[in-house]
Design a protein around this motif. Structure first.
Motif, mmCIF file in Angstrom:
data_model
loop_
_atom_site.group_PDB
_atom_site.id
_atom_site.type_symbol
_atom_site.label_atom_id
_atom_site.label_comp_id
_atom_site.label_asym_id
_atom_site.label_seq_id
_atom_site.Cartn_x
_atom_site.Cartn_y
_atom_site.Cartn_z
ATOM 1 N N PRO A 190 0.815 -1.228 0.000
ATOM 2 C CA PRO A 190 0.000 0.000 0.000
ATOM 3 C C PRO A 190 0.845 1.275 0.000
ATOM 4 C CG PRO A 190 -0.904 -1.590 1.531
ATOM 5 C CD PRO A 190 0.410 -2.149 1.071
ATOM 6 N N GLU A 191 2.098 1.188 0.445
ATOM 7 C CA GLU A 191 2.990 2.348 0.448
ATOM 8 C C GLU A 191 3.758 2.479 -0.868
ATOM 9 O OE1 GLU A 191 2.994 -0.012 2.867
ATOM 10 O OE2 GLU A 191 1.786 1.127 4.297
ATOM 11 N N GLU A 192 3.394 1.616 -1.847
ATOM 12 C CA GLU A 192 3.998 1.613 -3.180
ATOM 13 C C GLU A 192 5.465 1.200 -3.163
ATOM 14 O OE1 GLU A 192 2.501 1.900 -6.066
ATOM 15 O OE2 GLU A 192 0.586 2.124 -5.021
ATOM 16 N N THR A 193 5.851 0.374 -2.193
ATOM 17 C CA THR A 193 7.197 -0.174 -2.189
ATOM 18 C C THR A 193 7.142 -1.588 -2.757
ATOM 19 O OG1 THR A 193 6.920 -1.017 0.051
ATOM 20 C CG2 THR A 193 7.859 1.182 -0.184
ATOM 21 N N PRO A 194 8.198 -2.035 -3.447
ATOM 22 C CA PRO A 194 8.195 -3.383 -4.016
ATOM 23 C C PRO A 194 8.124 -4.444 -2.910
ATOM 24 C CG PRO A 194 9.921 -2.039 -4.987
ATOM 25 C CD PRO A 194 9.407 -1.265 -3.822
ATOM 26 N N VAL A 195 7.466 -5.535 -3.221
ATOM 27 C CA VAL A 195 7.355 -6.643 -2.272
ATOM 28 C C VAL A 195 8.526 -7.586 -2.494
ATOM 29 C CG1 VAL A 195 5.971 -8.614 -1.527
ATOM 30 C CG2 VAL A 195 4.846 -6.478 -2.216
ATOM 31 N N THR A 196 9.326 -7.756 -1.447
ATOM 32 C CA THR A 196 10.433 -8.705 -1.493
ATOM 33 C C THR A 196 10.381 -9.577 -0.248
ATOM 34 O OG1 THR A 196 11.955 -7.218 -0.332
ATOM 35 C CG2 THR A 196 11.874 -7.064 -2.752
ATOM 36 N N VAL A 197 11.031 -10.703 -0.334
ATOM 37 C CA VAL A 197 11.013 -11.622 0.801
ATOM 38 C C VAL A 197 11.731 -11.029 1.994
ATOM 39 C CG1 VAL A 197 11.813 -13.874 1.623
ATOM 40 C CG2 VAL A 197 10.839 -13.654 -0.668
ATOM 41 N N HIS A 198 12.885 -10.458 1.766
ATOM 42 C CA HIS A 198 13.708 -9.998 2.886
ATOM 43 C C HIS A 198 13.157 -8.741 3.539
ATOM 44 C CE1 HIS A 198 16.639 -13.045 1.951
ATOM 45 N NE2 HIS A 198 16.718 -12.623 0.688
ATOM 46 N N GLN A 199 12.328 -7.995 2.837
ATOM 47 C CA GLN A 199 11.742 -6.801 3.442
ATOM 48 C C GLN A 199 10.375 -7.071 4.073
ATOM 49 O OE1 GLN A 199 11.733 -3.880 0.313
ATOM 50 N NE2 GLN A 199 13.854 -3.267 0.684
ATOM 51 N N THR A 200 9.900 -8.299 3.985
ATOM 52 C CA THR A 200 8.618 -8.653 4.602
ATOM 53 C C THR A 200 8.834 -8.934 6.083
ATOM 54 O OG1 THR A 200 7.815 -9.636 2.536
ATOM 55 C CG2 THR A 200 6.688 -10.263 4.581
ATOM 56 N N PRO A 201 8.180 -8.172 6.951
ATOM 57 C CA PRO A 201 8.416 -8.365 8.393
ATOM 58 C C PRO A 201 7.826 -9.673 8.899
ATOM 59 C CG PRO A 201 6.665 -6.760 8.037
ATOM 60 C CD PRO A 201 7.214 -7.082 6.683
ATOM 61 N N VAL A 202 8.580 -10.301 9.793
ATOM 62 C CA VAL A 202 8.143 -11.541 10.445
ATOM 63 C C VAL A 202 8.052 -11.272 11.937
ATOM 64 C CG1 VAL A 202 8.650 -13.964 10.899
ATOM 65 C CG2 VAL A 202 9.233 -12.961 8.672
ATOM 66 N N ALA A 203 6.852 -11.451 12.497
ATOM 67 C CA ALA A 203 6.651 -11.223 13.933
ATOM 68 C C ALA A 203 6.703 -12.559 14.666
ATOM 69 C CB ALA A 203 5.328 -10.530 14.179
ATOM 70 N N ALA A 204 6.948 -12.484 15.958
ATOM 71 C CA ALA A 204 7.005 -13.690 16.797
ATOM 72 C C ALA A 204 6.132 -13.487 18.027
ATOM 73 C CB ALA A 204 8.437 -14.000 17.205
ATOM 74 N N ALA A 205 5.282 -14.464 18.296
ATOM 75 C CA ALA A 205 4.433 -14.420 19.486
ATOM 76 C C ALA A 205 4.742 -15.644 20.338
ATOM 77 C CB ALA A 205 2.956 -14.415 19.087
ATOM 78 N N PRO A 206 4.797 -15.498 21.659
ATOM 79 C CA PRO A 206 5.121 -16.644 22.518
ATOM 80 C C PRO A 206 4.032 -17.711 22.454
ATOM 81 C CG PRO A 206 4.429 -14.760 23.831
ATOM 82 C CD PRO A 206 4.567 -14.265 22.439
ATOM 83 N N CYS A 207 4.453 -18.965 22.569
ATOM 84 C CA CYS A 207 3.519 -20.086 22.618
ATOM 85 C C CYS A 207 4.138 -21.186 23.453
ATOM 86 C CB CYS A 207 3.183 -20.594 21.212
ATOM 87 S SG CYS A 207 4.609 -21.205 20.286
ATOM 88 N N GLY A 208 3.326 -22.008 24.057
ATOM 89 C CA GLY A 208 3.838 -23.047 24.932
ATOM 90 C C GLY A 208 4.614 -22.449 26.095
ATOM 91 N N GLU A 209 5.580 -23.225 26.586
ATOM 92 C CA GLU A 209 6.372 -22.746 27.718
ATOM 93 C C GLU A 209 7.580 -21.943 27.260
ATOM 94 O OE1 GLU A 209 7.400 -26.039 30.139
ATOM 95 O OE2 GLU A 209 5.332 -26.487 30.734
ATOM 96 N N VAL A 210 8.236 -22.399 26.183
ATOM 97 C CA VAL A 210 9.459 -21.714 25.737
ATOM 98 C C VAL A 210 9.443 -21.463 24.235
ATOM 99 C CG1 VAL A 210 10.869 -22.637 27.610
ATOM 100 C CG2 VAL A 210 10.640 -23.941 25.501
ATOM 101 N N GLY A 211 8.315 -21.691 23.572
ATOM 102 C CA GLY A 211 8.272 -21.611 22.120
ATOM 103 C C GLY A 211 7.860 -20.245 21.601
#
Length: 272
Positions: free
Chosen positions: A174-195
């Motif tokens: 939507p910001e008119e920037t090219p879509v690339t794999v390395h620029q795609t943000p990856v978030a992490a949410a806690p799961c289980g006890e240590v995952g």
């Protein structure tokens, strides 16, 4: 009125005597039959020494139980006979004697008759030499190694590459920037006890959203993910691959975009 009461008492007395004899016959037959069949393994012969020992123990227990029941019942009948003698009741005395004879004969058959326990012991003795002591534990499938964060990230990278390659260029956010794999943000949410569960939320448009959607879904199908669809959204999921679920929605008529969301299974850091 007195005659009616006397007749009723006689009927009740006769029914009680009949019940005593009938109950004795049934009890004797059931006890003898139970004791005789207790040592019969039939076609379900044990395959281990422990199984044979268990069969012998059950047969001995059945024989002892039948003898105990018959003995207790015989004592009760002897008390009835003594009471009948005291009251000089011929009918009850006759019923008691019949029941006592039946119980005594049954007790003799169970205790000193054809010894099924001894026969079973002889059969078991000859069979135990050819059987294992106990069955070996059933083979268990080792649990799969837990998914690591590195494996989850690698799968995200692989499937994002497949998604971009299946889309009609150009791909823009939507910001008119090219879509690339390395620029795609990856978030992490806690799961289980240590995952941690890795997630991607990507909104983009392509040169042809409708055609791109069809090819993107085909790419996920080829990667081994299962299809589903609900509420105008397409899903791809797996219980074995690192990415647990992907969903994509074509909202071209609203904002001109494709909305892609994916999340991995719960992952752990690799052991050092």
């Amino acid at each position: 009125m007195s005659r009616i009461s006397t007749a009723a008492l006689r009927v009740i007395n006769a029914l009680a005597i009949l019940a005593l004899v009938a109950t004795t016959v049934v009890l004797c037959g059931a006890s003898v039959l139970f004791a005789m069949l207790s040592g019969d393994v039939g076609y379900n012969k044990p395959v281990t020494a422990a199984g044979w020992l268990e069969e012998i123990a059950e047969a001995a227990s059945a024989k002892s139980g039948a003898s105990a029941i018959l003995s207790i019942t015989l004592i009760v009948v002897c008390a009835i006979i003594a009471f009948a003698v005291w009251r000089r009741s011929v009918n009850w005395l006759a019923a008691g004697l019949v029941s006592g004879v039946l119980l005594s004969c049954s007790l003799v058959l169970v205790a000193w008759g054809d010894d099924n326990v001894e026969k079973l012991t002889e059969i078991a003795t000859s069979a135990i030499g050819n059987t294992p002591a106990i069955l070996p534990p059933a083979a268990t499938t080792p649990a799969p190694d837990p998914l690591t964060v590195t494996q989850a990230r690698d799968e995200i990278t692989r499937m994002l590459h497949a998604t971009i390659e299946a889309s009609t260029p150009p791909l823009r956010t939507p910001e008119e920037t090219p879509v690339t794999v390395h620029q795609t943000p990856v978030a992490a949410a806690p799961c289980g006890e240590v995952g941690a569960r890795l997630t991607v939320d990507l909104t983009f448009r392509t040169g042809d959203n409708a055609a791109s959607l069809v090819r993107i879904l085909a790419a996920w199908d080829s990667a081994g993910y299962m299809p589903d669809r609900a509420m105008q959204e397409d899903f791809r999921y797996s219980t074995e691959l690192p990415i647990e679920r992907m969903r994509i929605r074509d909202s071209t008529t609203i904002d001109g975009m494709l909305h892609l969301k994916l999340e991995t299974a719960c992952a752990v850091e690799a052991a050092g």
